[in-house]
Write a protein that holds these residues in place. Structure first.
Motif, short mmCIF file in Angstrom:
data_model
loop_
_atom_site.label_atom_id
_atom_site.label_comp_id
_atom_site.label_asym_id
_atom_site.label_seq_id
_atom_site.Cartn_x
_atom_site.Cartn_y
_atom_site.Cartn_z
N ASN A 223 -17.65 41.51 18.88
CA ASN A 223 -16.65 40.50 19.22
C ASN A 223 -15.53 41.02 20.10
OD1 ASN A 223 -17.90 38.60 17.36
ND2 ASN A 223 -17.07 39.87 15.74
N VAL A 224 -15.59 42.28 20.51
CA VAL A 224 -14.43 42.88 21.16
C VAL A 224 -14.21 42.36 22.59
CG1 VAL A 224 -15.69 44.87 22.10
CG2 VAL A 224 -13.25 45.08 21.52
N ASN A 225 -15.27 41.91 23.26
CA ASN A 225 -15.12 41.49 24.66
C ASN A 225 -16.03 40.30 24.97
OD1 ASN A 225 -14.40 41.43 27.36
ND2 ASN A 225 -15.79 43.08 27.96
N PRO A 226 -15.76 39.13 24.38
CA PRO A 226 -16.65 37.99 24.60
C PRO A 226 -16.68 37.51 26.04
CG PRO A 226 -14.67 37.34 23.38
CD PRO A 226 -14.68 38.83 23.44
N LYS A 227 -15.55 37.53 26.74
CA LYS A 227 -15.56 37.08 28.13
C LYS A 227 -16.35 38.03 29.01
CE LYS A 227 -11.33 34.30 28.27
NZ LYS A 227 -10.02 34.09 28.94
N GLY A 228 -16.23 39.32 28.75
CA GLY A 228 -16.98 40.28 29.55
C GLY A 228 -18.47 40.22 29.31
N ASN A 229 -18.88 39.79 28.10
CA ASN A 229 -20.30 39.71 27.77
C ASN A 229 -20.89 38.33 28.00
OD1 ASN A 229 -20.54 42.43 26.78
ND2 ASN A 229 -19.43 41.78 24.94
N LEU A 230 -20.06 37.37 28.43
CA LEU A 230 -20.52 35.99 28.55
C LEU A 230 -21.62 35.85 29.59
CD1 LEU A 230 -20.00 33.12 27.53
CD2 LEU A 230 -18.38 32.83 29.41
N ARG A 231 -22.74 35.28 29.16
CA ARG A 231 -23.88 35.05 30.05
C ARG A 231 -24.54 33.72 29.70
NH1 ARG A 231 -21.67 38.72 31.82
NH2 ARG A 231 -22.41 40.67 32.71
N ASP A 232 -24.67 32.85 30.69
CA ASP A 232 -25.47 31.63 30.58
C ASP A 232 -24.99 30.70 29.45
OD1 ASP A 232 -27.12 32.49 32.67
OD2 ASP A 232 -28.36 33.65 31.29
N SER B 202 -24.25 36.12 14.25
CA SER B 202 -24.53 34.78 13.77
C SER B 202 -24.26 33.70 14.81
CB SER B 202 -23.70 34.49 12.51
OG SER B 202 -22.32 34.47 12.82
N GLY B 203 -23.43 34.01 15.82
CA GLY B 203 -23.07 33.00 16.80
C GLY B 203 -22.17 31.92 16.23
N ALA B 204 -21.60 32.16 15.06
CA ALA B 204 -20.78 31.15 14.40
C ALA B 204 -19.38 31.09 14.96
CB ALA B 204 -20.73 31.41 12.90
N THR B 205 -18.80 32.23 15.26
CA THR B 205 -17.46 32.28 15.85
C THR B 205 -17.59 32.53 17.35
OG1 THR B 205 -17.35 34.61 15.18
CG2 THR B 205 -16.32 33.00 13.73
N VAL B 206 -18.01 33.71 17.72
CA VAL B 206 -18.31 34.01 19.13
C VAL B 206 -19.74 33.55 19.42
CG1 VAL B 206 -18.58 35.83 20.86
CG2 VAL B 206 -16.74 35.96 19.18
#
Length: 453
Positions: A39-48, A346-350
């Motif tokens: 969860n440390v870098n959701p914007k940096g890991n964001l894909r599709d 889980s994809g529940a929060t991020v």
């Protein structure tokens, strides 16, 4: 009289410090890496991240030709997205967008209304509409908290950014058209033309006020997983106590049942049968507490009850299989599988689309992700099968079969090799041999003896 030799302190044993220290070090490092790493870098890991792009614009006649500015906006967004893989813009109709929002397949949408071209071209018309009657050009951003609050927020931010960028591009064209006219525009009118589009945000798939802003499915799923794990721990210890493998302390008193030499396979079967019974009780109480007492928004209560009972049973049986195969380390392994690796994937929060690749791979089979998706379908999407419920049931069935095959295969192997938890009396000696009788008497005598350190 000679004084008894004092027993050396257990704290002086290096094995105790080394073993405990290694376990604590591994657990703390593993939990930190998994929980924070996912969860440390959701914007940096964001894909599709799936976001709909809806163009309902009918177009308008301007300057002797028919124009469709909605198509121009869509084309501009797609062109800008070629070098950016964070958002998966899906060009669909409004009906299809609503359907996908209602199944959790989209995190948001950008909607271009049917009168978009008309309202934009009306800003530079020679005879503008009377004051108060001209509707400003509008783009609508739809959110979907039911699919996850952070994912919905990311989709909303991306859609608003795209809408404001489109407004700026249209503004440049409108200013050029206005500049070619003989009568110069007032400064206020120029500022209005520079950014002509109003961007509004609306809820694309509303959730109830008592749904934890779209997180109640995750919290409910986490409760079911924890109940399954804790239930398995209770069952494991109670079965061992009933078979005489463990003693029970009640304050200063200790109780221990006579040892029953039972195979590992039978011990596991007893535990799983008890777990099934407890799942009925625990699943019922979880629903009573959350829906009945806390008034959580929920529908399809019968199906929700069945899903709750089945989830607790499968997690509990899976934990018991790990306990039977690995013994005490199995409890730590169950915690890692069902909690440490499950929560961040889980994809529940991020959202899964904003996780690193390792966690995306985990999300394909980690149980908490599948459980949460099934609960989202039950709580937010009307129990639609293709909104995650079918996948959840299938995953649960596969996990149950895998746990049964693994648990009974390993325990049968242990039994066939004579690896009993408590050595059986020697063949032909019977339980009445002096050694066996002495051991049984010693164990039974502890039933009312005070516990000692």
């Amino acid at each position: 009289m000679p004084q008894p030799t004092p027993t050396p302190s257990v704290l002086r044993r290096p094995q105790l410090w080394i073993g405990t220290g290694l376990i604590a070090a591994v657990v703390s490092m593993l939990f930190a890496l998994l929980y924070v790493g996912g969860n440390v870098n959701p914007k940096g890991n964001l894909r599709d991240l799936p976001v709909a792009l809806v163009n309902a614009d009918r177009g308008a006649d301007a300057g002797g030709r028919h124009v469709n500015l909605g198509e121009q906006v869509v084309s501009g967004i797609q062109k800008a997205a070629k070098g950016d893989k964070s958002i998966d813009w899906q060009v669909v109709s409004r009906e299809e967008a609503d359907e996908r929002l209602g199944k959790g397949k989209l995190f948001g949408a950008l909607v271009i209304p049917d009168d978009f071209s008309t309202t934009v071209t009306g800003l530079t018309a020679p005879q503008p509409a009377p004051q108060g009657k001209a509707a400003p050009p509008t783009l609508t951003v739809l959110t979907n908290q039911a699919a996850g609050s952070i994912g919905s927020s990311m989709a909303s931010q991306a859609a608003q950014k795209a809408a404001h960028s489109a407004s700026g591009q249209l503004g440049q064209e409108l200013l050029k058209q206005a500049g070619s006219q003989k009568t110069p525009l007032p400064t206020a009118a120029q500022l209005k033309l520079a950014d002509p589009v109003t961007v509004t945000v609306a809820d694309g798939h509303p959730v109830g006020p008592r749904s934890a802003m779209g997180l109640s499915a995750f919290y409910y799923a986490l409760v079911l997983v924890v109940c399954g794990m804790l239930g398995a721990n209770v069952v494991n210890s109670q079965v061992d106590t009933a078979l005489g493998y463990l003693h029970t302390d009640f304050g200063p008193f200790r109780k221990r049942e006579p040892v029953q030499h039972t195979s590992r396979v039978r011990t596991l079967a007893i535990g799983m049968a008890l777990m099934l019974g407890l799942s009925l009780v625990m699943g019922t109480l979880v629903e009573v507490a959350t829906v009945g007492i806390l008034d959580m928004d929920a529908s399809h209560l019968g199906l929700l009850w069945l899903y709750s009972v089945a989830t607790i049973a499968v997690v509990g049986i899976g934990s018991l299989a790990l306990f039977a195969a690995f013994g005490t380390p199995g409890m730590l392994l169950a915690t890692i599988v069902f909690v440490a690796m499950a929560v961040p994937s889980s994809g529940a929060t991020v959202p899964v689309q904003a996780l690193p690749g390792f966690f995306r791979a985990l999300a394909e089979f980690e149980p908490l992700r599948q459980i949460t998706e099934g609960l989202r379908s039950l709580l937010y999407y009307g129990a639609q099968s293709d909104a995650g419920l079918t996948r959840a049931w299938v995953s649960m069935g596969v996990a149950l079969v895998a746990a049964l095959l693994f648990g009974f295969a390993v325990t049968r192997l242990y039994d066939r090799r004579g690896l009993h938890r408590i050595p059986r009396p020697e063949a032909g000696a019977g339980v009445d041999t002096p050694a066996a009788a002495s051991a049984e008497a010693s164990e039974s005598s502890e039933a009312t003896a005070p516990a000692t350190s």
